[in-house]
Design a protein around this motif. Structure first.
Motif, PDB file in Angstrom:
ATOM      1  N   PHE A 125     -25.589  -2.486  16.155  1.00 50.24           N
ATOM      2  CA  PHE A 125     -26.378  -2.525  14.917  1.00 50.24           C
ATOM      3  C   PHE A 125     -27.446  -1.429  14.884  1.00 50.24           C
ATOM      4  O   PHE A 125     -27.997  -1.160  13.820  1.00 50.24           O
ATOM      5  N   PHE A 126     -27.714  -0.790  16.004  1.00 54.21           N
ATOM      6  CA  PHE A 126     -28.820   0.168  16.091  1.00 54.21           C
ATOM      7  C   PHE A 126     -28.785   1.253  15.023  1.00 54.21           C
ATOM      8  O   PHE A 126     -29.832   1.602  14.458  1.00 54.21           O
ATOM      9  N   PRO A 127     -27.614   1.860  14.688  1.00 56.92           N
ATOM     10  CA  PRO A 127     -27.620   2.904  13.645  1.00 56.92           C
ATOM     11  C   PRO A 127     -28.154   2.426  12.300  1.00 56.92           C
ATOM     12  O   PRO A 127     -28.607   3.244  11.493  1.00 56.92           O
ATOM     13  N   GLN A 128     -28.106   1.107  12.047  1.00 60.17           N
ATOM     14  CA  GLN A 128     -28.582   0.601  10.766  1.00 60.17           C
ATOM     15  C   GLN A 128     -30.090   0.734  10.598  1.00 60.17           C
ATOM     16  O   GLN A 128     -30.585   0.741   9.477  1.00 60.17           O
ATOM     17  N   VAL A 129     -30.829   0.840  11.687  1.00 58.33           N
ATOM     18  CA  VAL A 129     -32.290   0.948  11.597  1.00 58.33           C
ATOM     19  C   VAL A 129     -32.732   2.398  11.482  1.00 58.33           C
ATOM     20  O   VAL A 129     -33.929   2.664  11.334  1.00 58.33           O
ATOM     21  N   LEU A 130     -31.794   3.339  11.577  1.00 59.34           N
ATOM     22  CA  LEU A 130     -32.123   4.757  11.461  1.00 59.34           C
ATOM     23  C   LEU A 130     -31.944   5.232  10.027  1.00 59.34           C
ATOM     24  O   LEU A 130     -31.071   4.746   9.308  1.00 59.34           O
ATOM     25  N   SER A 131     -32.755   6.188   9.641  1.00 66.12           N
ATOM     26  CA  SER A 131     -32.594   6.818   8.336  1.00 66.12           C
ATOM     27  C   SER A 131     -31.285   7.598   8.316  1.00 66.12           C
ATOM     28  O   SER A 131     -30.897   8.234   9.306  1.00 66.12           O
ATOM     29  N   ILE A 132     -30.596   7.566   7.183  1.00 66.44           N
ATOM     30  CA  ILE A 132     -29.329   8.273   7.065  1.00 66.44           C
ATOM     31  C   ILE A 132     -29.536   9.779   7.208  1.00 66.44           C
ATOM     32  O   ILE A 132     -28.654  10.498   7.702  1.00 66.44           O
ATOM     33  N   ALA A 133     -30.721  10.272   6.828  1.00 64.19           N
ATOM     34  CA  ALA A 133     -31.012  11.696   7.000  1.00 64.19           C
ATOM     35  C   ALA A 133     -31.125  12.056   8.479  1.00 64.19           C
ATOM     36  O   ALA A 133     -30.641  13.117   8.915  1.00 64.19           O
ATOM     37  N   ILE A 134     -31.747  11.173   9.260  1.00 64.19           N
ATOM     38  CA  ILE A 134     -31.850  11.410  10.706  1.00 64.19           C
ATOM     39  C   ILE A 134     -30.465  11.400  11.341  1.00 64.19           C
ATOM     40  O   ILE A 134     -30.141  12.228  12.201  1.00 64.19           O
TER      41      ILE A 134
ATOM     42  N   SER B 211     -21.981   5.139  11.222  1.00 63.94           N
ATOM     43  CA  SER B 211     -23.245   4.646  10.670  1.00 63.94           C
ATOM     44  C   SER B 211     -23.166   3.181  10.269  1.00 63.94           C
ATOM     45  O   SER B 211     -24.167   2.454  10.369  1.00 63.94           O
ATOM     46  N   PHE B 212     -21.998   2.713   9.812  1.00 68.85           N
ATOM     47  CA  PHE B 212     -21.916   1.382   9.212  1.00 68.85           C
ATOM     48  C   PHE B 212     -21.088   0.381  10.014  1.00 68.85           C
ATOM     49  O   PHE B 212     -21.101  -0.807   9.679  1.00 68.85           O
ATOM     50  N   VAL B 213     -20.388   0.817  11.041  1.00 64.96           N
ATOM     51  CA  VAL B 213     -19.534  -0.121  11.759  1.00 64.96           C
ATOM     52  C   VAL B 213     -20.361  -1.219  12.427  1.00 64.96           C
ATOM     53  O   VAL B 213     -19.921  -2.377  12.517  1.00 64.96           O
ATOM     54  N   GLY B 214     -21.566  -0.904  12.882  1.00 67.34           N
ATOM     55  CA  GLY B 214     -22.405  -1.915  13.524  1.00 67.34           C
ATOM     56  C   GLY B 214     -22.789  -3.038  12.588  1.00 67.34           C
ATOM     57  O   GLY B 214     -22.883  -4.208  12.996  1.00 67.34           O
ATOM     58  N   PHE B 215     -23.015  -2.709  11.333  1.00 66.27           N
ATOM     59  CA  PHE B 215     -23.344  -3.745  10.351  1.00 66.27           C
ATOM     60  C   PHE B 215     -22.205  -4.744  10.225  1.00 66.27           C
ATOM     61  O   PHE B 215     -22.415  -5.961  10.164  1.00 66.27           O
TER      62      PHE B 215
END
Length: 317
Positions: free
Chosen positions: A135-144, A195-199
């Protein structure tokens, strides 16, 4: 001594009508303010967008009504169709990959462990930790995320080409972001799915956790393995969640604006949201708004298709 009034059929009917009116007054009074805010902040922008899509507004001067001229221009614009081809490809492929990976990882977390005493299906050790990592990528900005992956796919100093070179696989090094269309599309799909698989891992894990273990025990007694159990029990029981996730991921894939704008050079990949943004920068506000309306229609049609095609009888358990 006061006696209760006599209950005649007419009085019963009248009392029932009054109770119904009171109920509707309560519902209307309770929903009127939220509906007002919804109309102002949600419905109103849609109506304005449809209106401005039929004007030649440039953002400054008065908007002149031009009817369907912008849509006719859009129909004859090859640049729009090039970007639409890429966006539709992402719309179809990204949900397939992301949801498949999400279900696989979720099932491994929830049912991939060794059989334990008293448990027909057990998750792997440390499943909670894996959910946090996924889930960690979900807390990052998509720009980052786009900036980080831009460095990974960089031609000269990127991690991917550097790793291939260190392993002696120099022939596999590619200009991932600035070369061929297929390479740029592959890079975009990789970032989008990552980016979204963790969600979806967390979403599907929650849905699988609600399935009674008695069903798995019965399947194991009948000799079903994990693969057959997944397709015969798990997937049908979480199908509503999968269908909802499909719609959400499709919309995310259609709106891949930040990833492409930050990560890709101008000539590498064209998607419709970036094409819309470029028209805004050129001052073609009416034309750009018509592109936005088309994206809205595509999103609605896609959602209706998934709801229709993926409609199944609800299974109660």
């Amino acid at each position: 001594m006061l006696l209760p009034p006599r209950l005649t059929p007419a009085r019963v009917k009248r009392d029932r009508r009054y109770r119904t009116l009171d109920k509707y007054r309560f519902v209307i009074g309770f929903l009127s303010l939220p509906l007002l805010f919804y109309a102002i902040f949600v419905i109103s922008p849609f109506v304005q967008a449809i209106y401005y899509s039929m004007t030649d507004w440039d953002g400054g001067s008065a908007a002149n009504f031009v009817g369907l001229d912008n849509y006719q221009k859009l129909w004859n614009d090859d640049r729009f169709w090039d970007s639409a081809k890429t966006s539709v490809t992402l719309l179809v492929v990204a949900p397939l990959i992301t949801l498949a990976l999400g279900m696989f990882f979720a099932y491994m977390i929830m049912a991939g462990g060794r059989y334990r005493k008293g448990q027909a299906v057990a998750g792997v050790f440390g499943s909670t930790f894996y959910k946090i990592v996924y889930f960690f990528p979900q807390v990052l900005s998509i720009a980052i995320i786009a900036v980080v992956w831009m460095r990974v796919f960089s031609t000269r100093s990127g991690l991917l080409n550097g790793t291939l070179g260190a392993l002696g696989l120099d022939g596999l090094e590619q200009p991932w972001l600035g070369g061929e269309y297929n390479l740029a599309l592959f890079a975009t799909l990789t970032v989008l799915c990552w980016s979204f698989v963790g969600f979806y891992v967390v979403l599907f894990s929650a849905a699988m956790g609600a399935i009674p273990h008695d069903l798995y025990e019965a399947a194991l007694l009948d000799g079903a393995g994990r693969t057959k159990t997944f397709f015969k029990i798990t997937l049908p029981l979480i199908w509503d969640t999968v269908r909802t996730g499909w719609i959400y991921m499709g919309i995310q894939a259609l709106d891949s604006f930040a990833i492409v704008l930050v990560m890709m050079p101008d000539h590498a990949l064209k998607v419709t949201p970036v094409f819309l943004y470029q028209r805004f920068r050129e001052g073609q506000f009416g034309y750009a708004t018509s592109i936005g309306v088309v994206l809205l229609v595509v999103s609605v049609v896609f959602s209706l298709i998934i709801m229709r095609v993926g409609n199944r009888d609800r299974i109660e358990y």
